[in-house]
Design a protein around this motif. Structure first.
Motif, PDB file in Angstrom:
ATOM      1  N   THR A   1       0.747  -1.240   0.133  1.00 22.74           N
ATOM      2  CA  THR A   1      -0.229  -0.055   0.057  1.00 22.74           C
ATOM      3  C   THR A   1       0.646   1.247   0.224  1.00 22.74           C
ATOM      4  O   THR A   1       0.560   2.316  -0.884  1.00 22.74           O
ATOM      5  CB  THR A   1      -1.122  -0.030   1.325  1.00 22.74           C
ATOM      6  OG1 THR A   1      -1.748  -1.137   1.317  1.00 22.74           O
ATOM      7  CG2 THR A   1      -1.836   1.249   1.145  1.00 22.74           C
ATOM      8  N   ARG A   2       1.789   1.181   0.745  1.00 19.31           N
ATOM      9  CA  ARG A   2       2.719   2.385   0.967  1.00 19.31           C
ATOM     10  C   ARG A   2       3.305   2.646  -0.280  1.00 19.31           C
ATOM     11  O   ARG A   2       3.680   3.874  -0.676  1.00 19.31           O
ATOM     12  CB  ARG A   2       3.905   2.205   2.097  1.00 19.31           C
ATOM     13  CG  ARG A   2       3.273   2.266   3.426  1.00 19.31           C
ATOM     14  CD  ARG A   2       4.457   2.507   4.413  1.00 19.31           C
ATOM     15  NE  ARG A   2       4.906   1.279   4.606  1.00 19.31           N
ATOM     16  CZ  ARG A   2       4.506   0.184   5.424  1.00 19.31           C
ATOM     17  NH1 ARG A   2       3.533   0.454   6.017  1.00 19.31           N
ATOM     18  NH2 ARG A   2       5.144  -0.902   5.607  1.00 19.31           N
ATOM     19  N   GLY A   3       3.630   1.402  -1.265  1.00 15.93           N
ATOM     20  CA  GLY A   3       4.349   1.583  -2.568  1.00 15.93           C
ATOM     21  C   GLY A   3       3.262   1.972  -3.580  1.00 15.93           C
ATOM     22  O   GLY A   3       3.818   2.112  -4.925  1.00 15.93           O
ATOM     23  N   GLY A   4       2.089   2.000  -3.137  1.00 15.21           N
ATOM     24  CA  GLY A   4       0.936   2.369  -4.178  1.00 15.21           C
ATOM     25  C   GLY A   4       0.683   1.236  -4.908  1.00 15.21           C
ATOM     26  O   GLY A   4      -0.206   1.470  -6.025  1.00 15.21           O
ATOM     27  N   VAL A   5       0.808  -0.023  -4.590  1.00 18.45           N
ATOM     28  CA  VAL A   5       0.397  -1.249  -5.230  1.00 18.45           C
ATOM     29  C   VAL A   5      -1.129  -1.579  -4.693  1.00 18.45           C
ATOM     30  O   VAL A   5      -1.129  -2.017  -3.525  1.00 18.45           O
ATOM     31  CB  VAL A   5       1.280  -2.323  -5.266  1.00 18.45           C
ATOM     32  CG1 VAL A   5       0.919  -3.611  -5.753  1.00 18.45           C
ATOM     33  CG2 VAL A   5       2.521  -2.153  -5.743  1.00 18.45           C
ATOM     34  N   THR A   6      -2.297  -1.000  -5.366  1.00 18.01           N
ATOM     35  CA  THR A   6      -3.411  -1.464  -4.696  1.00 18.01           C
ATOM     36  C   THR A   6      -4.085  -2.491  -5.610  1.00 18.01           C
ATOM     37  O   THR A   6      -5.150  -2.772  -5.251  1.00 18.01           O
ATOM     38  CB  THR A   6      -3.997  -0.151  -4.826  1.00 18.01           C
ATOM     39  OG1 THR A   6      -4.250   0.536  -6.040  1.00 18.01           O
ATOM     40  CG2 THR A   6      -3.526   0.783  -4.048  1.00 18.01           C
ATOM     41  N   GLU A   7      -3.998  -2.817  -6.911  1.00 20.49           N
ATOM     42  CA  GLU A   7      -4.303  -3.693  -7.824  1.00 20.49           C
ATOM     43  C   GLU A   7      -3.540  -4.943  -7.753  1.00 20.49           C
ATOM     44  O   GLU A   7      -2.308  -5.066  -7.305  1.00 20.49           O
ATOM     45  CB  GLU A   7      -4.333  -3.179  -9.311  1.00 20.49           C
ATOM     46  CG  GLU A   7      -5.108  -2.015  -9.405  1.00 20.49           C
ATOM     47  CD  GLU A   7      -6.625  -2.015  -9.148  1.00 20.49           C
ATOM     48  OE1 GLU A   7      -7.196  -3.078  -9.659  1.00 20.49           O
ATOM     49  OE2 GLU A   7      -7.308  -1.015  -8.434  1.00 20.49           O
ATOM     50  N   PRO A   8      -4.363  -6.134  -8.154  1.00 18.74           N
ATOM     51  CA  PRO A   8      -3.607  -7.391  -8.132  1.00 18.74           C
ATOM     52  C   PRO A   8      -2.525  -7.373  -9.260  1.00 18.74           C
ATOM     53  O   PRO A   8      -2.770  -6.545 -10.152  1.00 18.74           O
ATOM     54  CB  PRO A   8      -4.521  -8.373  -8.614  1.00 18.74           C
ATOM     55  CG  PRO A   8      -5.812  -7.645  -8.658  1.00 18.74           C
ATOM     56  CD  PRO A   8      -5.665  -6.063  -8.255  1.00 18.74           C
ATOM     57  N   LEU A   9      -1.523  -8.119  -9.154  1.00 19.11           N
ATOM     58  CA  LEU A   9      -0.484  -8.222 -10.048  1.00 19.11           C
ATOM     59  C   LEU A   9      -0.338  -9.350 -10.668  1.00 19.11           C
ATOM     60  O   LEU A   9      -0.492 -10.567 -10.070  1.00 19.11           O
ATOM     61  CB  LEU A   9       0.846  -7.731  -9.741  1.00 19.11           C
ATOM     62  CG  LEU A   9       1.224  -6.184  -8.870  1.00 19.11           C
ATOM     63  CD1 LEU A   9       2.316  -6.131  -8.424  1.00 19.11           C
ATOM     64  CD2 LEU A   9       0.934  -5.182  -9.889  1.00 19.11           C
ATOM     65  N   THR A  10       0.430  -9.379 -11.938  1.00 16.18           N
ATOM     66  CA  THR A  10       0.491 -10.944 -12.514  1.00 16.18           C
ATOM     67  C   THR A  10       1.916 -11.314 -12.118  1.00 16.18           C
ATOM     68  O   THR A  10       2.618 -10.582 -11.796  1.00 16.18           O
ATOM     69  CB  THR A  10       0.460 -10.676 -14.107  1.00 16.18           C
ATOM     70  OG1 THR A  10       1.408  -9.844 -14.579  1.00 16.18           O
ATOM     71  CG2 THR A  10      -1.128 -10.265 -14.403  1.00 16.18           C
ATOM     72  N   THR A  11       2.030 -12.479 -12.499  1.00 22.70           N
ATOM     73  CA  THR A  11       3.785 -13.149 -12.449  1.00 22.70           C
ATOM     74  C   THR A  11       4.609 -12.150 -12.867  1.00 22.70           C
ATOM     75  O   THR A  11       5.534 -11.846 -12.744  1.00 22.70           O
ATOM     76  CB  THR A  11       3.701 -14.337 -12.648  1.00 22.70           C
ATOM     77  OG1 THR A  11       2.707 -15.094 -12.018  1.00 22.70           O
ATOM     78  CG2 THR A  11       5.005 -15.042 -12.520  1.00 22.70           C
ATOM     79  N   ALA A  12       4.177 -11.819 -14.409  1.00 19.76           N
ATOM     80  CA  ALA A  12       4.987 -10.984 -15.272  1.00 19.76           C
ATOM     81  C   ALA A  12       5.320  -9.473 -14.663  1.00 19.76           C
ATOM     82  O   ALA A  12       6.508  -9.024 -14.531  1.00 19.76           O
ATOM     83  CB  ALA A  12       4.493 -10.763 -16.466  1.00 19.76           C
ATOM     84  N   ASP A  13       4.332  -8.900 -13.899  1.00 14.10           N
ATOM     85  CA  ASP A  13       4.479  -7.823 -13.185  1.00 14.10           C
ATOM     86  C   ASP A  13       5.481  -7.748 -12.054  1.00 14.10           C
ATOM     87  O   ASP A  13       6.224  -7.057 -11.794  1.00 14.10           O
ATOM     88  CB  ASP A  13       3.283  -7.271 -12.637  1.00 14.10           C
ATOM     89  CG  ASP A  13       2.050  -7.005 -13.830  1.00 14.10           C
ATOM     90  OD1 ASP A  13       2.558  -6.492 -14.917  1.00 14.10           O
ATOM     91  OD2 ASP A  13       0.976  -7.020 -13.531  1.00 14.10           O
ATOM     92  N   ILE A  14       5.291  -8.924 -11.244  1.00 12.32           N
ATOM     93  CA  ILE A  14       6.028  -9.146 -10.113  1.00 12.32           C
ATOM     94  C   ILE A  14       7.477  -9.325 -10.593  1.00 12.32           C
ATOM     95  O   ILE A  14       8.745  -8.679  -9.947  1.00 12.32           O
ATOM     96  CB  ILE A  14       5.552 -10.314  -9.308  1.00 12.32           C
ATOM     97  CG1 ILE A  14       4.115  -9.929  -8.831  1.00 12.32           C
ATOM     98  CG2 ILE A  14       6.586 -10.828  -7.977  1.00 12.32           C
ATOM     99  CD1 ILE A  14       3.493 -11.266  -8.089  1.00 12.32           C
ATOM    100  N   THR A  15       7.883  -9.965 -11.604  1.00 14.26           N
ATOM    101  CA  THR A  15       9.015 -10.487 -12.221  1.00 14.26           C
ATOM    102  C   THR A  15       9.564  -9.276 -12.322  1.00 14.26           C
ATOM    103  O   THR A  15      11.065  -8.833 -12.157  1.00 14.26           O
ATOM    104  CB  THR A  15       9.160 -11.202 -13.337  1.00 14.26           C
ATOM    105  OG1 THR A  15       8.303 -12.733 -12.869  1.00 14.26           O
ATOM    106  CG2 THR A  15      10.454 -11.716 -13.785  1.00 14.26           C
ATOM    107  N   ALA A  16       9.046  -8.250 -13.224  1.00 20.69           N
ATOM    108  CA  ALA A  16       9.444  -6.946 -13.668  1.00 20.69           C
ATOM    109  C   ALA A  16      10.081  -6.191 -12.338  1.00 20.69           C
ATOM    110  O   ALA A  16      11.076  -5.627 -12.418  1.00 20.69           O
ATOM    111  CB  ALA A  16       8.387  -6.273 -14.502  1.00 20.69           C
ATOM    112  N   LEU A  17       9.184  -6.063 -11.328  1.00 21.13           N
ATOM    113  CA  LEU A  17       9.485  -5.327  -9.997  1.00 21.13           C
ATOM    114  C   LEU A  17      10.661  -5.934  -9.652  1.00 21.13           C
ATOM    115  O   LEU A  17      11.680  -5.204  -9.043  1.00 21.13           O
ATOM    116  CB  LEU A  17       8.486  -5.213  -9.282  1.00 21.13           C
ATOM    117  CG  LEU A  17       7.075  -4.376  -9.353  1.00 21.13           C
ATOM    118  CD1 LEU A  17       6.269  -4.567  -8.517  1.00 21.13           C
ATOM    119  CD2 LEU A  17       7.510  -2.929  -9.360  1.00 21.13           C
TER     120      LEU A  17
END
Length: 120
Positions: A68-84
């Motif tokens: 939440t503090r990082g601004g992630v409020t929506e679900p993420l895909t595995t590709a999104d997580i890998t990119a982060l």
């Protein structure tokens, strides 16, 4: 059990599940069948997402509050997580350090408390 409860226990994002899963209650037998031999849609959701916040937090090694503090409020895909993880933004680096420190402090507190308990 309600579909939301089953989705939480299965670690999946309910809105991404098929309609037939979301629209009816799940019996214990059906739930056990989903756990023991997951259908392709469940394996696909677990593998590629979108993932619910607790799963995203676990995969990024941060707390849900850190998301939440990082601004992630929506679900993420595995590709999104890998990119982060491959190119971590400053908030992720900070939150991972905060989370690691909190886990270490909790471990020290558990060890201290277990040492104080009288042995039976």
């Amino acid at each position: 059990m309600k579909p939301a409860t089953a989705a939480k226990k299965l670690g999946i994002y309910l809105p991404a599940a098929p309609t037939e899963f979301r629209d009816k209650d799940i019996s214990r037998e059906d739930f056990q069948a989903l756990q023991s031999s997951p259908p392709e849609w469940l394996e696909e959701l677990r593998r590629n997402g979108p993932h619910p916040r607790p799963v995203v937090a676990q995969k990024l090694n941060v707390s849900i509050g850190g998301l939440t503090r990082g601004g992630v409020t929506e679900p993420l895909t595995t590709a999104d997580i890998t990119a982060l993880l491959q190119a971590p933004p400053p908030w992720l680096v900070t939150e991972r350090a905060v989370h690691a420190k909190a886990r270490e402090e909790a471990k020290l507190a558990r060890n201290r408390d277990s040492a104080r308990r009288p042995q039976s």
